[in-house]
Design an enzyme around this catalytic site. Structure first.
Site, short mmCIF file in Angstrom:
data_model
loop_
_atom_site.label_atom_id
_atom_site.label_comp_id
_atom_site.label_asym_id
_atom_site.label_seq_id
_atom_site.Cartn_x
_atom_site.Cartn_y
_atom_site.Cartn_z
N ARG A 170 -34.51 -0.02 -8.59
CA ARG A 170 -33.88 -0.99 -9.51
C ARG A 170 -32.36 -0.97 -9.37
O ARG A 170 -31.62 -1.05 -10.36
CB ARG A 170 -34.26 -0.71 -10.97
CG ARG A 170 -35.73 -0.74 -11.25
CD ARG A 170 -36.34 -2.12 -11.13
NE ARG A 170 -37.72 -2.08 -11.58
CZ ARG A 170 -38.77 -1.87 -10.79
NH1 ARG A 170 -38.60 -1.72 -9.48
NH2 ARG A 170 -39.98 -1.85 -11.27
N SER A 223 -38.95 -4.79 -18.82
CA SER A 223 -38.69 -3.37 -19.10
C SER A 223 -37.24 -3.20 -19.54
O SER A 223 -36.33 -3.58 -18.80
CB SER A 223 -38.92 -2.53 -17.84
OG SER A 223 -40.21 -2.75 -17.35
N GLU A 251 -32.27 -0.70 -18.11
CA GLU A 251 -32.36 -1.54 -16.92
C GLU A 251 -31.68 -2.89 -17.20
O GLU A 251 -31.08 -3.51 -16.33
CB GLU A 251 -33.85 -1.76 -16.58
CG GLU A 251 -34.06 -2.62 -15.37
CD GLU A 251 -35.53 -2.81 -15.04
OE1 GLU A 251 -36.27 -1.83 -14.93
OE2 GLU A 251 -35.93 -3.98 -14.90
#
Ligand code: FAD
Ligand code: NAP
Length: 336
Positions: A162, A236, A332
């Site tokens: 990520r 998320s 995130e």
């Protein structure tokens, strides 16, 4: 054309009300240049795709530029592979469907991820065992300070879990204009992850086409994840923490059932959703926001939540998980 005092609620999947001091849309690099020509150097700038990975905690006192550069084309056909290029403003899922329509393999596990093609390399989007970096060929990006266009190949992007160079060293320096993917004419399927193999078996499919995998991924996602058009969220909220094996052994002694997935010889990944659920947050509602009842990694806006409310909820979760497990969760989602 630049508009002033624009409501950003329709432009972020959390559905947070926030105002942009100035707002414009660009459909080509020429339009981008023209909008940036009237952008003072000391004004904050936000390049917006689908708004599915950000949280506005206040009004944006600067210029928001929404990317709507479109177009999908085959740029090169090799013996086994095809290089498929898309304008950064194309919807990611439309691009995935187009690749499948062209009988190409590589993107099927990444079906139904919201957002744009241009944002896909920024956090090296991933799902069901595939990440952008596995199929990435190159991208073209506009360097805001110099006005020149640079091409980045795989090794230039510093892709990680990520993560990419565009979230770190080059943060805020480039506008991604297009991205090219290296897709295969023959299958190279990733079926081992989660429920995919099981779902294919249930459907009696033994030699799946890319479209079969895409259909299965779409079904699994629709059954587990909240649809942002009905319940505001940005997927998320936290990354899955990658911890040392030493730390993992310590946790395993205290919580024998803790799941983990190996990363390398010294590290393992622990699902943040499991930690949050164990700490009792799953399904918890605080005011207008909460933790989704089926997926503890997803924070949701039940309607009327402010970005600050959601951010404060995330702070409480971070602090609680740190206290209970000695792990500091990283967000995130991009906070603005
Ligand atoms: P935005 O939210 O608009 O922007 C994100 C960041 O990228 C911002 O910092 C923005 O400035 C920057 N940016 C965007 N476009 C450009 C550009 N052209 N040039 C320069 N900077 C740019 N993510 C996954 O990795 N895997 C998943 O499976 C996944 N599932 C999700 C499910 C749901 C229901 C939701 C709501 C989100 C999910 N996400 C997932 C997160 C999100 O969809 C991705 O991160 C997506 O790539 C964000 O795209 P966007 O266009 O909406 O980006
Ligand atoms: P899941 O299958 O319930 O699994 C929970 C977590 O365990 C995932 O986050 C995943 O990590 C990890 N995991 C499970 N099986 C794994 C395996 N075989 N190998 C390595 N790691 C494994 O997850 P889910 O919530 O339903 O999501 C399914 C996929 O979609 C995941 O890949 C997830 O990342 C992705 N997704 C991402 C977002 C987002 O906003 N980023 C939102 C929804 C879904 P990884 O996340 O590292 O894969």
């Amino acid at each position: 054309m630049i508009r002033t005092q624009v409501d950003l609620q329709p432009f972020n999947t959390f559905g947070i009300q926030a105002e942009a001091a100035r707002f414009g849309i660009f459909r080509s690099v020429e339009e981008l240049k023209s909008l940036l020509s009237a952008h003072p150097k000391d004004e904050s700038l936000l390049i917006l795709g689908g708004g599915s990975n950000l949280l506005f905690t206040k009004n944006f006192d600067g210029l928001v530029l929404k990317n709507e550069i479109k177009g999908i084309e085959v740029v090169q056909e090799l013996q086994d592979e095809v290089i498929l290029k898309a304008g950064a403003g194309e919807r990611w899922h439309d691009f995935v469907l187009k690749s499948i329509e062209l009988d190409l393999f590589g993107l099927e596990n990444l079906s139904l991820i919201p957002g744009t093609v241009g944002a896909s390399p920024i956090q090296n989007i991933g799902a069901y065992g595939v990440e952008v970096k596995d199929v990435f060929h190159s991208l073209e990006a506009y360097h805001i300070d110099s006005g020149s266009i640079h091409t980045f190949f795989l090794d230039d992007c510093a892709f990680g879990y990520r993560d990419s160079i565009f979230k770190n060293k080059y943060k805020g320096q480039y506008v991604i204009l297009s991205v090219s993917y290296r897709l295969r004419k023959t299958p190279n399927l990733r079926l081992q992850y989660g429920a995919i193999a099981q779902e294919l078996a249930n459907a009696g499919i033994q030699e799946p086409a890319a479209s079969d995998i895409s259909d299965v991924v779409i079904r699994i996602r629709q059954s587990k994840l909240p649809d942002p058009t009905t319940l505001g969220n940005a997927g998320s909220f936290f990354k899955n923490p990658v911890i040392t094996l030493e730390k993992y052994t310590e946790l395993k002694n205290a919580f024998p059932e803790i799941p983990s997935y190996p990363v390398d010889a010294q590290h393992t990944k622990v699902p943040a959703g499991w930690l949050i659920e164990q700490a009792g947050w799953k399904g918890k509602r605080i005011g207008n926001c909460g933790v989704h009842e089926n997926q503890a990694l997803v924070l949701v806006n039940y309607g009327g939540a402010t970005g600050t409310e959601i951010f404060n909820l995330s702070e409480r979760i971070v602090s609680d998980i740190n206290q209970k497990f000695g792990i500091r969760l990283e967000r995130e989602v991009n906070i603005h």
